[in-house]
Scaffold this motif. Structure first.
Motif, short mmCIF file in Angstrom:
data_model
loop_
_atom_site.label_atom_id
_atom_site.label_comp_id
_atom_site.label_asym_id
_atom_site.label_seq_id
_atom_site.Cartn_x
_atom_site.Cartn_y
_atom_site.Cartn_z
N ARG A 81 0.83 -1.21 0.00
CA ARG A 81 0.00 0.00 0.00
C ARG A 81 0.87 1.26 0.00
O ARG A 81 0.67 2.15 -0.82
N ILE A 82 1.82 1.33 0.92
CA ILE A 82 2.70 2.50 0.96
C ILE A 82 3.62 2.52 -0.26
O ILE A 82 4.02 3.57 -0.75
N GLY A 83 3.89 1.31 -0.77
CA GLY A 83 4.76 1.20 -1.95
C GLY A 83 4.18 1.89 -3.17
O GLY A 83 4.91 2.50 -3.95
N ARG A 84 2.88 1.80 -3.34
CA ARG A 84 2.24 2.44 -4.50
C ARG A 84 2.39 3.96 -4.43
O ARG A 84 2.62 4.62 -5.44
N PHE A 85 2.27 4.49 -3.23
CA PHE A 85 2.44 5.94 -3.05
C PHE A 85 3.89 6.34 -3.33
O PHE A 85 4.15 7.32 -4.03
N LEU A 86 4.84 5.59 -2.79
CA LEU A 86 6.25 5.91 -2.99
C LEU A 86 6.64 5.82 -4.45
O LEU A 86 7.40 6.66 -4.95
N ARG A 87 6.13 4.82 -5.15
CA ARG A 87 6.45 4.65 -6.56
C ARG A 87 5.86 5.78 -7.40
O ARG A 87 6.49 6.25 -8.35
N LYS A 88 4.65 6.20 -7.06
CA LYS A 88 3.98 7.25 -7.82
C LYS A 88 4.81 8.53 -7.87
O LYS A 88 4.91 9.19 -8.91
N TYR A 89 5.42 8.87 -6.73
CA TYR A 89 6.22 10.09 -6.66
C TYR A 89 7.73 9.81 -6.64
O TYR A 89 8.51 10.72 -6.35
N ARG A 90 8.08 8.57 -6.93
CA ARG A 90 9.48 8.13 -7.01
C ARG A 90 10.26 8.38 -5.72
O ARG A 90 11.48 8.56 -5.73
N LEU A 91 9.56 8.40 -4.61
CA LEU A 91 10.21 8.63 -3.32
C LEU A 91 11.05 7.43 -2.89
O LEU A 91 11.98 7.58 -2.10
N ASP A 92 10.72 6.26 -3.41
CA ASP A 92 11.50 5.07 -3.07
C ASP A 92 12.94 5.19 -3.56
O ASP A 92 13.86 4.60 -3.01
N GLU A 93 13.13 6.01 -4.60
CA GLU A 93 14.45 6.12 -5.20
C GLU A 93 15.35 7.15 -4.50
O GLU A 93 16.51 7.31 -4.87
N THR A 94 14.83 7.83 -3.50
CA THR A 94 15.69 8.77 -2.76
C THR A 94 16.83 8.04 -2.07
O THR A 94 17.89 8.62 -1.83
N ALA A 95 16.63 6.76 -1.77
CA ALA A 95 17.70 5.97 -1.13
C ALA A 95 18.89 5.80 -2.06
O ALA A 95 20.00 5.49 -1.60
N GLN A 96 18.69 6.02 -3.35
CA GLN A 96 19.79 5.87 -4.31
C GLN A 96 20.81 7.00 -4.19
O GLN A 96 21.85 6.98 -4.84
N LEU A 97 20.51 7.98 -3.37
CA LEU A 97 21.51 9.03 -3.11
C LEU A 97 22.77 8.41 -2.52
O LEU A 97 23.88 8.90 -2.76
N PHE A 98 22.62 7.34 -1.76
CA PHE A 98 23.79 6.63 -1.22
C PHE A 98 24.62 6.04 -2.36
O PHE A 98 25.85 6.08 -2.33
N ASN A 99 23.94 5.50 -3.39
CA ASN A 99 24.65 4.94 -4.54
C ASN A 99 25.36 6.03 -5.34
O ASN A 99 26.42 5.79 -5.93
#
Length: 229
Positions: free
Chosen positions: A110-128
């Motif tokens: 459920r929270i994943g759909r929201f994060l994907r919609k606004y690409r917030l899940d990819e903020t963790a890639q700042l570490f990469n």
């Protein structure tokens, strides 16, 4: 950027050479790109730390599993690294289906759909980005099984670090919808979707510039905010 003789054998081909020659003449721009990545990623990690903390708590409370999703992907010179994302799918989702996600994928939380919609899940890639495995702009890093199916020309995209966003990512922002109706998701992705995305990646390499990278980042923000492009 490595000298031609220092590239992996699988990259030293006639198909890759034209792209290499273009990029090797832009060493100053490449240095500026890396400096920008390092400074901007460090700043955003500090600025977005409260938001990322909230996301981490939401992910943990929403479903069982780790906060971060880590998966092996392929980046510059064929190096395999672990990409970081906030987890948007159920635990062990990669073992329950394809490496790519469809529109109505039941594995997405459920929270994943929201994060994907606004690409917030990819903020963790700042570490990469900070470690140098990724850049803000560049060809999206493919999972190892897909990268193993690259053609000789596709190997040219490995001359630069993988990116959080790209022109291909913008054009194929609704990729999950295209794959939703496929009988064999992996086959359609490798044979139909990936080659089309690569056309934009090739164009980005041929026309590479720091200004174009900035414009791509701005376009991405507008698309995330719902602007048509």
């Amino acid at each position: 950027m490595r000298k031609w003789e220092e590239l992996p054998d699988f990259m030293r081909t006639e198909a890759v050479r034209p792209y290499y020659d273009i990029l090797s003449n832009k060493k100053g721009t490449l240095a500026a790109k890396r400096a920008f990545d390092l400074v901007m990623a460090s700043f955003l990690l500090i600025f977005l730390s409260p938001v990322m903390l909230v996301i981490a708590v939401a992910v943990k409370l929403d479903s069982k599993g780790e906060i971060f999703f880590r998966q092996e992907r392929v980046t510059q010179y064929g190096k395999i690294f672990k990409i970081y994302k906030f987890r948007t799918m159920v635990k062990d989702a990669d073992k329950l289906g394809s490496q790519v996600t469809t529109k109505n994928d039941a594995r997405v939380t459920r929270i994943g759909r929201f994060l994907r919609k606004y690409r917030l899940d990819e903020t963790a890639q700042l570490f990469n980005v900070i470690t140098g495995d990724m850049s803000f702009v560049g060809t999206r890093p493919e999972a190892v099984p897909y990268a193993q199916k690259y053609t000789k020309e596709m190997m040219a995209t490995l001359l630069l670090p993988a990116g959080i966003t790209s022109e291909a990512s913008i054009r194929y922002k609704d990729e999950d919808i295209l794959l939703d109706v496929a009988d064999d998701i992996d086959k359609i992705y490798v044979e139909d979707v990936l080659p089309e995305k690569m056309k934009y990646n090739y164009q980005s390499l041929r026309n590479f510039s720091f200004i174009k990278d900035i414009l791509t980042m701005l376009k991405t923000i507008l698309v995330v905010l719902g602007k048509t492009y």
